[in-house]
Design a protein around this motif. Sequence first.
Motif, PDB file in Angstrom:
ATOM      1  N   ALA A  10      -8.353   5.238  -7.863  1.00 27.75           N
ATOM      2  CA  ALA A  10      -8.589   4.644  -6.538  1.00 27.75           C
ATOM      3  C   ALA A  10      -9.970   3.998  -6.566  1.00 27.75           C
ATOM      4  O   ALA A  10     -10.902   4.413  -5.867  1.00 27.75           O
ATOM      5  N   TYR A  53       0.832  -1.199   0.000  1.00 23.88           N
ATOM      6  CA  TYR A  53       0.000   0.000   0.000  1.00 23.88           C
ATOM      7  C   TYR A  53       0.871   1.255   0.000  1.00 23.88           C
ATOM      8  O   TYR A  53       2.067   1.201   0.302  1.00 23.88           O
ATOM      9  N   SER A  77      -9.300   5.662   0.527  1.00 18.85           N
ATOM     10  CA  SER A  77      -7.991   5.736  -0.131  1.00 18.85           C
ATOM     11  C   SER A  77      -7.930   6.901  -1.107  1.00 18.85           C
ATOM     12  O   SER A  77      -6.923   7.610  -1.172  1.00 18.85           O
ATOM     13  N   GLN A  92      -7.526  10.106   0.893  1.00 18.89           N
ATOM     14  CA  GLN A  92      -6.212  10.212   1.516  1.00 18.89           C
ATOM     15  C   GLN A  92      -5.131  10.522   0.474  1.00 18.89           C
ATOM     16  O   GLN A  92      -4.253  11.362   0.711  1.00 18.89           O
ATOM     17  N   LEU A 148      -0.314   5.505   4.207  1.00 18.04           N
ATOM     18  CA  LEU A 148      -1.588   4.927   4.629  1.00 18.04           C
ATOM     19  C   LEU A 148      -1.645   4.769   6.146  1.00 18.04           C
ATOM     20  O   LEU A 148      -0.709   4.290   6.779  1.00 18.04           O
TER      21      LEU A 148
END
Length: 371
Positions: free
Chosen positions: A280, A47, A176, A179, A51
């Motif tokens: 994403a 990832y 995600s 972010q 994260l």
Amino acid sequence: MEHHADLIVLGAGQSGLATAALATRHGFGRTLVLEAADQPGGSWPHYYDSLTLFSPARYSSLPGLRFPGDGDRYPARDEVVDYLRVYARRLDADIRTSTTVTSVLPRDGAWVVRADDGAEFTARAVVAATGAFRSPYTPAVPGGEEFAGQSLHAAAYRSPEPFTGRRVVVVGGGNSAVQIAAELGAVARTTLATRRPIGWMRQRPLGRDVHWWFRRTGFDIAPLGRLLRKAPVSVLDDGRYREALDAHGVERREMFARLTPDGVVWADGTEEPVDTVVWATGYRLTHPYLNGSGVLDTDGRPRHRGGIATVRGLGFVGIEFQRGFSSNTLRGVGRDAAHVLSRLSRSRRLVGRPADARSGGRPRGRGGPRR
């Protein structure tokens, strides 16, 4: 050379490790875990760098080992990786890394698992816990083949620095996407493209983390899979990500209508040059090694109920909404693993017993249950 085990677990990520940890408790002897990567940890090491979990540490533990540190903090990716590797070292299981499974097929009441190096393994029970990370989903968009800029899925994104000074569009409305867009906004002119407005959810309603409420109300384990799959995506935020989007001028726009060689055409018809599109847009669960096993439907999806496959001796752990909202999470996979192992163990004990014993002594004549 053939190797035999009581239970074979495919994948050494959170789901596979939780399954291996509970195997002995459910009557399995030797447990063999096969992992394609060179270390346990599943998708976590791959990832993006920044994260962080949206669940506090106290709600991020696998069975038998508390997540270390302050229970109210939100662990970073590397902390999760370290936790999983410590967890793997504590297991009473044989974990074989750098072993890519190519086929899992039934044979004579057991399962034969073959790896790409020619190794062959057998077991009466197999649990597939390989997850979806290796199958990133990028939707088909008009003009996609014409776009000459950079197009990458979030699975390949690591950090914002390589995109400094570029014009970037992040596609997606989940955690995600938000972010990634928030940190890209600090170095690049960034837009978040979604099909509907972002559904913000407060991280700490009434002073308690939302995961406390999920557990307290039973929502975490409620069998709401069909409803949740259709529900709009919500983004958990304690305020930092919304503030970062605003501070960096990251706007949310309706999903673009098409891609062009140089950029995008927005829903209102305006055309704009774009350097990079980051998708994403999630993942699609696939099990290519189960082709020919009889458990996949015509679309390649596993036939199962709560993780129990329609073919004897095979189970799944780590499928999103498998038995509840928390199924594909650190806090939820243990519950699903216990359920699957219990059913597999019972099925294994029933093999070889007379038909009248399996049915509780009731004859299965013309008036009995249909198969």
